[in-house]
Design an enzyme around this catalytic site. Structure first.
Site, PDB file in Angstrom:
ATOM      1  N   HIS A   1       0.819  -1.215   0.000  1.00 15.80           N
ATOM      2  CA  HIS A   1       0.000   0.000   0.000  1.00 15.80           C
ATOM      3  C   HIS A   1       0.855   1.268   0.000  1.00 15.80           C
ATOM      4  CE1 HIS A   1       0.348  -0.421   4.516  1.00 15.80           C
ATOM      5  NE2 HIS A   1       0.488   0.893   4.408  1.00 15.80           N
TER       6      HIS A   1
ATOM      7  N   ASP B   1       0.089  -7.643   0.989  1.00 10.63           N
ATOM      8  CA  ASP B   1       0.483  -6.264   1.243  1.00 10.63           C
ATOM      9  C   ASP B   1       1.998  -6.109   1.348  1.00 10.63           C
ATOM     10  OD1 ASP B   1       0.235  -3.566   1.543  1.00 10.63           O
ATOM     11  OD2 ASP B   1      -0.493  -3.624   3.612  1.00 10.63           O
TER      12      ASP B   1
ATOM     13  N   ASN C   1       5.161   4.659   9.174  1.00  4.83           N
ATOM     14  CA  ASN C   1       5.895   3.480   9.635  1.00  4.83           C
ATOM     15  C   ASN C   1       5.645   2.260   8.753  1.00  4.83           C
ATOM     16  OD1 ASN C   1       5.643   4.852  12.669  1.00  4.83           O
ATOM     17  ND2 ASN C   1       7.458   3.592  12.384  1.00  4.83           N
ATOM     18  N   SER C   2       4.637   2.322   7.892  1.00  7.06           N
ATOM     19  CA  SER C   2       4.285   1.170   7.074  1.00  7.06           C
ATOM     20  C   SER C   2       5.489   0.669   6.287  1.00  7.06           C
ATOM     21  CB  SER C   2       3.165   1.532   6.091  1.00  7.06           C
ATOM     22  OG  SER C   2       1.966   1.786   6.763  1.00  7.06           O
TER      23      SER C   2
END
Length: 416
Positions: free
Chosen positions: A155, A186, A260-261
């Protein structure tokens, strides 16, 4: 609001202000300072015990010696302290010191391999002829080999067509190319051609324990690079709600923010044991705002996906064609089910492998190839070990009776 700092020229409260000619008189001799009279204690009869002063000195000496011994022992302790090390292997009394040192070492080990990712899409010409992106996403990535491959969340890159990377200690962004994506898990892989400052080591996520100390590292809010937060593994095998099918997630209370993803969740050995992916929001029922509930993809799964992306540029996911709910004791009680494990089928896709095998809504899939389906071995995780075309045997509970059906797994249709 910023706190107002007092003017350094303003006299301190309750002190007389300096006289106007104080500087002119600076060369004059200063008056003798006032010395308070010596304190003479009241004479007291001495007892046969140890004096209070000696007791205080002994206590201070014991505290100092204990702290010094703890620090020295912490330096001699194993380089990494985790909940998996037997307690009798650790010097007594130095757990706090040793864990603090291990956290510092772990952060230093992984930070060079942690990067900030900017994904932009399109560019529109401005009035002056300059161009600006029509959309931009910021996230974090993990350098996992010396060739410059970087693992991040899908994402983060999904809406971008141009990617740049900023190294942990870098000042200039470098260009990156997309190697491949896996929207279902993801995850995605980017690559930079520049020399990388570090490579992260991936550890095993199969032996993690709730309560084990971890660190989350990333570009919080996209602006605060190398933000390190600490916490514990709160739970294992969590299922994300909504449209996500990810049901083998690590839960942690280490603070994870937007930006932080794709960043690393790290154990005290400085090994990546998860990829930070999501945070819990507001409960739709109660309206409560979640606090300290974040989720990470286990490193074992992330490693497998990265290898497939490097080999093929994408990931082939087996397809069975059902929507289901993982059964636990809570669902068992609410639905009055006869079992406390398995996958409760809520929908079967017409023409899917499950439909062709005769699986129906309301069935409970108890096992796959003899492996019980439970919170530690979810249907999603067991299916992910197979490829399209594999034949698997499902143990199905229907109307109180068990039966075995064979299903030939298909290829998951591309997302619209």
């Amino acid at each position: 609001m910023l706190r107002k700092v007092p003017d350094p020229q303003t006299p301190a409260p309750e002190l007389p202000p300096p006289s106007p000619d104080s500087r002119a008189q600076a060369a004059d001799p200063l008056p003798e300072p006032w010395t308070p009279p010596a304190y003479v204690p009241t004479p007291q009869a001495r007892s046969g015990g140890v004096g209070l002063g000696v007791v205080v000195l002994l206590l201070v000496a014991a505290i100092v010696a204990g702290s010094l011994a703890g620090y020295i022992a912490g330096g001699r302790a194993p380089h990494v302290i985790s909940g998996l090390v037997a307690s009798n292997d650790l010097p007594k009394g130095n757990v706090t010191v040793a864990e603090s040192l291990a956290m510092i070492d772990a952060a230093k080990k992984v930070e060079p391999a942690t990067v900030t990712i900017t994904a932009t899409q399109g560019a529109a010409a401005g009035p002056s002829g300059s161009s600006s992106p029509t959309s931009e996403a910021l996230g974090t990535g993990i350098i996992f080999d010396s060739d410059g491959h970087i693992l991040t969340n899908d994402h983060v890159v999904a809406s971008g067509d141009t990617f740049t990377v900023l190294f942990a200690a870098g000042k200039t962004q470098v260009k990156a190319k997309l190697t491949g994506r896996d929207p279902l898990d993801d995850l995605a892989v980017l690559k930079v051609d520049d020399k990388v400052p570090g490579v992260a080591e991936f550890g095993s996520s199969s032996d993690l324990q709730p309560g084990q100390a971890v660190l989350a590292i990333g570009s919080a809010l996209g602006d605060f690079r190398n933000t390190v937060t600490g916490g514990v593994i709160s739970a294992l095998h969590r299922t994300l709600g909504g449209s996500s099918e990810m049901d083998d997630m690590l839960q942690t209370d280490a603070a994870i923010n937007h930006g932080n993803s794709g960043g690393p969740l790290v154990n005290l050995s400085g090994q990546v044991i998860g990829v930070n992916t999501a945070i819990a929001g507001t409960d739709p029922g109660s309206g409560d705002v979640a606090q300290g509930i974040g989720f990470a993809i286990p490193s074992n799964r992330a490693r497998d996906i990265a290898v497939q992306i490097l080999a093929h540029g994408s990931v082939q996911h087996p397809f069975i064609g059902i929507t289901y709910r993982a059964i636990d004791s809570q669902l068992q009680a609410s639905q009055n089910l006869s079992v406390d494990h398995g996958a409760l089928v809520s929908k079967v896709t017409a023409g899917s492998p499950a439909d062709k095998a005769g699986i129906k809504q309301g069935d409970i899939i108890l096992a796959l190839d003899g492996q019980d389906i439970d919170l530690d071995n979810t249907l999603f995780s067991l299916l992910s070990k197979h490829i399209p075309g594999d034949k698997v045997k499902l143990t199905v509970l229907r109307a109180g009776k068990n039966s075995t059906v064979e299903v030939t797994l298909g290829q998951r249709p591309a997302s619209p």
